[in-house]
Enzyme design. Structure first.
Site, PDB file in Angstrom:
ATOM      1  N   GLU A 307       0.825  -1.213   0.000  1.00 46.70           N
ATOM      2  CA  GLU A 307       0.000   0.000   0.000  1.00 46.70           C
ATOM      3  C   GLU A 307       0.861   1.267   0.000  1.00 46.70           C
ATOM      4  OE1 GLU A 307      -3.829   0.347   0.469  1.00 46.70           O
ATOM      5  OE2 GLU A 307      -2.948   2.040  -0.579  1.00 46.70           O
ATOM      6  N   ASP A 311       1.145   3.966  -3.143  1.00 45.07           N
ATOM      7  CA  ASP A 311       0.666   5.338  -2.972  1.00 45.07           C
ATOM      8  C   ASP A 311       1.788   6.340  -3.219  1.00 45.07           C
ATOM      9  OD1 ASP A 311      -1.640   4.074  -2.168  1.00 45.07           O
ATOM     10  OD2 ASP A 311      -1.412   4.547  -0.030  1.00 45.07           O
ATOM     11  N   SER A 556      -7.215   1.914  -4.107  1.00 42.59           N
ATOM     12  CA  SER A 556      -6.040   2.416  -3.408  1.00 42.59           C
ATOM     13  C   SER A 556      -5.114   3.177  -4.339  1.00 42.59           C
ATOM     14  CB  SER A 556      -5.227   1.245  -2.840  1.00 42.59           C
ATOM     15  OG  SER A 556      -5.768   0.837  -1.631  1.00 42.59           O
TER      16      SER A 556
END
Ligand code: NAG
Ligand code: NAG
Ligand code: NAG
Ligand code: NAG
Length: 641
Positions: A307, A311, A556
């Protein structure tokens, strides 16, 4: 501490009207999965009781109108955001609320010298015995035990307040809520998750991608197979060199133990250069540690690093090295944290320390566990202009009162000119972990009722769904709703009413493309908040994780990409001497802006044993208004004051 002068005054006024009937203030619909009632809690045990006082001006309608004033393009006050001090003043609990609640406690035998008031005046706390509390709230406290972890939890099933006190209290803790601390908890050598979070997925379409991708496809010819920063720039006409630098800000939120790997950022930067500016090799986000947040290095795997790497690799590349990116790393390794811990740090007026965050839902700091963070972060961090979060709950994980209190806080950030983005979830019409609702309110994988995502259903955040380039198609072709590996979270809230800004768009959808499900499958009233608001590609992201390149999927990915675009629009506005865009929803749903989105009209968001909602011309609860056309949005936003 409380002002005693104030206390005495109010005690005198209220004393004469103290007898009033009890009203039920909260009731839990159902015991969460895995928990069972073990025994009554012993009557002389101490409960750290906390009363969250009602904040004036925070009913949803009032907030919507306030926010409309500074965020609607037709409003004369567009862009005239509030200072944090004005926000704090406007929403501070009234002296009357403080007086009524403390007088009631005093009449009930809890003297004012036992009470503790938080700095923000938002919370009154008292250590009370179980028997005192049970009388006070006309309830019984029980010990509940979790079947797998053996963990114990104290709660009641419902509680009552005197009718004259109830309007002054928004929430009482501990009461009916169960533990849903957001982050993973450290158990010996492994981490276990208390709740299933929205996180990106590693590709399973091509099993070989569990190994590193051997060959990166250059250029934008094969964006249907590998999404790269170059593909996203081509898809959304996103070519912009920032000039505002430190004047502008972009925050990406991660919850410990999720952590980025510096060498992976460099690996990504080596293979993908930014559109402009110097190389990003060696460049790091600027760390803003909240509630003991650390970029941990002890545990490494896709689950720990996927994650954060996704990002940050995309956020940093898309805004270039000339625009700093701030990493809000939230929660220590022991306690973990929730969205409220982030919000405490961003807004001192929300901060509920010294009277506590919600014990059952939030990380409580200082953390008493060994090695735990001993500080308290309260209004310690200046919010970035755009804040992107790729985590989420199922609405049903949380009580309505808890979500309403947090949702009001997003409105306050909007008033201050902050854009708050949340990814909409990766399970289509179902919730995290593919869970769906049953008629009794419980969540199981066999449930048949759609399970909306929070905070996406809060009308004061901007929710971002996911699209894909169809197999064989190019960046010039229309995208579809994402249906590779994940499906775009979207649907209708069971808690929040529809805000004005989307009434027209949602009404058109429900009339012209009425979903083939009854009101027992989703909130079909047309009176509830629909999400997401917009979307961006969420499939096949080439991401460096632990030394290899993997394909990653999820909303995400979509949220930080939209965040990067809005950050560059803010760059242009700041350079023109204007304010950042702030809360964007009233603007993007306005007629002038509708044409600045690529309308997505193919694909659905399967979940709960159905094909989910269908995309359609105009707004749909799968991809929202569509994907951004950066060049058009930049132009339109540069025309606004
Ligand atoms: C409750 O007791 C704990 C532990 O003794 C103490 O740290 C805390 O300050 C007390 N809270 C109040 C509101 O008195
Ligand atoms: C990434 O770039 C390096 C240096 O240019 C190159 O050697 C390597 O092959 C590239 N990686 C992939 C997977 O294409
Ligand atoms: C549907 O949404 C509305 C608006 O939030 C709410 O009042 C109503 O209770 C919801 N219905 C159900 C069945 O959840
Ligand atoms: C669902 O629709 C039926 C038939 O129109 C109606 O009787 C019922 O009250 C509705 N239920 C809810 C929860 O809105």
């Amino acid at each position: 501490m409380l002002s005693f002068l104030l206390l005495c005054q109010w005690a005198a006024i209220v004393a004469s009207q103290i007898i009033s009937p009890s009203v039920q203030h909260a009731k839990r619909a159902i015991l969460p999965v895995g928990w069972s009632r073990a025994r009554r809690y012993s009557s002389d045990a101490i409960i750290p009781l906390r009363f969250g006082l009602s904040q004036p001006n925070t009913d949803m309608r009032t907030l919507e109108l306030l926010l409309h004033g500074v965020s609607h393009p037709d409003s004369p006050a567009y862009g005239q955001h509030w200072t944090p001090a004005r926000v704090a003043r406007h929403f501070a609990p009234t002296d009357e609320s403080i007086g009524v609640v403390t007088a009631w406690l005093s009449q009930s035998g809890i003297r004012s010298n036992r009470l503790h008031m938080s700095k923000s005046k938002g919370w009154v706390a008292v250590n009370a015995t179980v028997s005192e509390t049970e009388v006070l709230l006309s309830t019984e406290y029980h010990v509940f035990v979790h079947s797998e972890s053996g963990k114990e939890h104290i709660a009641c099933d419902q509680y009552y307040l005197p009718a004259h006190v109830a309007p002054h209290i928004q929430i009482v803790t501990p009461s009916v809520d169960f533990n849903v601390v957001l982050s993973k908890r450290h158990n010996g050598n492994s981490f276990s998750t208390e709740v299933s979070l929205g996180q990106p997925r590693a590709g399973t379409v091509f099993p070989q991608f569990t190994d590193a991708i051997d060959t990166l496809v250059p250029g934008t010819e094969h964006c249907d197979k590998q999404i790269t920063p170059g593909c996203l720039r081509a898809l959304y006409n996103f070519h912009y060199s920032p000039i505002s630098g430190e004047k502008n800000s972009f925050g990406v939120v991660e919850y410990t133990p999720q952590a980025y790997v510096p060498s992976d950022l460099d690996k990504f930067a080596t293979n993908f250069s930014a559109f402009s500016g110097p190389s990003l090799v060696g460049s790091r986000p600027s760390l803003s540690s909240i509630a003991g947040g650390v970029v941990q290095t002890a545990s490494r795997s896709f689950d720990f690093n996927g994650e954060s790497n996704l990002d940050l690799e995309y956020a940093m590349n898309l805004v270039s090295a000339n625009q700093p990116v701030t990493l809000y790393q939230v929660g220590d390794l022991q306690m973990g944290a929730s969205f409220n811990n982030l919000l405490d740090a961003l807004d001192g007026s929300f901060c509920s320390f010294e009277g506590g965050d919600d014990q059952e839902n939030d990380g409580i700091y200082p953390d008493p566990l060994p090695g735990g963070y001993q500080g308290q972060d309260c209004g310690s961090v200046k919010p970035a202009n755009v804040i992107s979060t790729s985590y989420g709950y199922n609405e049903a994980d949380l009580s309505p009162a808890y979500t309403v209190r947090q949702c009001a806080e997003y409105a306050k950030l909007g008033l201050m000119g902050v854009t708050v983005l949340y990814s909409s979830g990766d399970n289509g019409a179902a919730g995290n972990g593919g869970l769906c609702l049953n008629p009794d309110g419980s969540q199981t994988s066999g449930g048949r009722i759609f399970n909306p995502s929070f905070p996406s259903t809060c009308p004061f955040v901007t929710s971002v769904g996911a699209t894909q380039i169809n197999p064989g198609a190019t960046v010039a072709d229309p995208e579809s709703a994402c249906q590779q590996v994940i499906s775009s979270g979207g649907g209708f809230s069971n808690y929040f009413a529809i805000p004005d800004y989307q009434k027209g768009a949602v009404g058109e959808y429900l009339t012209a493309h009425s979903p083939p499900y009854s009101n027992t499958t989703y909130n079909s009233t047309g009176t509830s908040r629909a999400y997401p608001d917009l979307s961006a590609n969420g499939a096949n992201y080439v991401t460096a994780v632990n030394g290899g390149f993997f394909l990653v999927y999820g909303t995400s990915a979509s949220a930080p990409v939209v965040g990067a675009m809005l950050t560059m629009i803010n760059d242009a506005r700041l350079a023109m001497g204007k304010r950042p865009v702030g809360f964007i929803n009233p603007t993007i749903y306005s007629p002038a802006f509708r044409g600045a989105f690529n309308d997505i009209t193919t694909g659905t968001n399967p979940g709960c044993g159905t094909k989910g909602f269908s995309t359609a011309p105009g707004f749909d609860p799968v991809t929202g208004l569509g994907t951004p056309q950066f060049d058009k949005l930049l132009f339109l936003w540069s025309l606004l004051p």
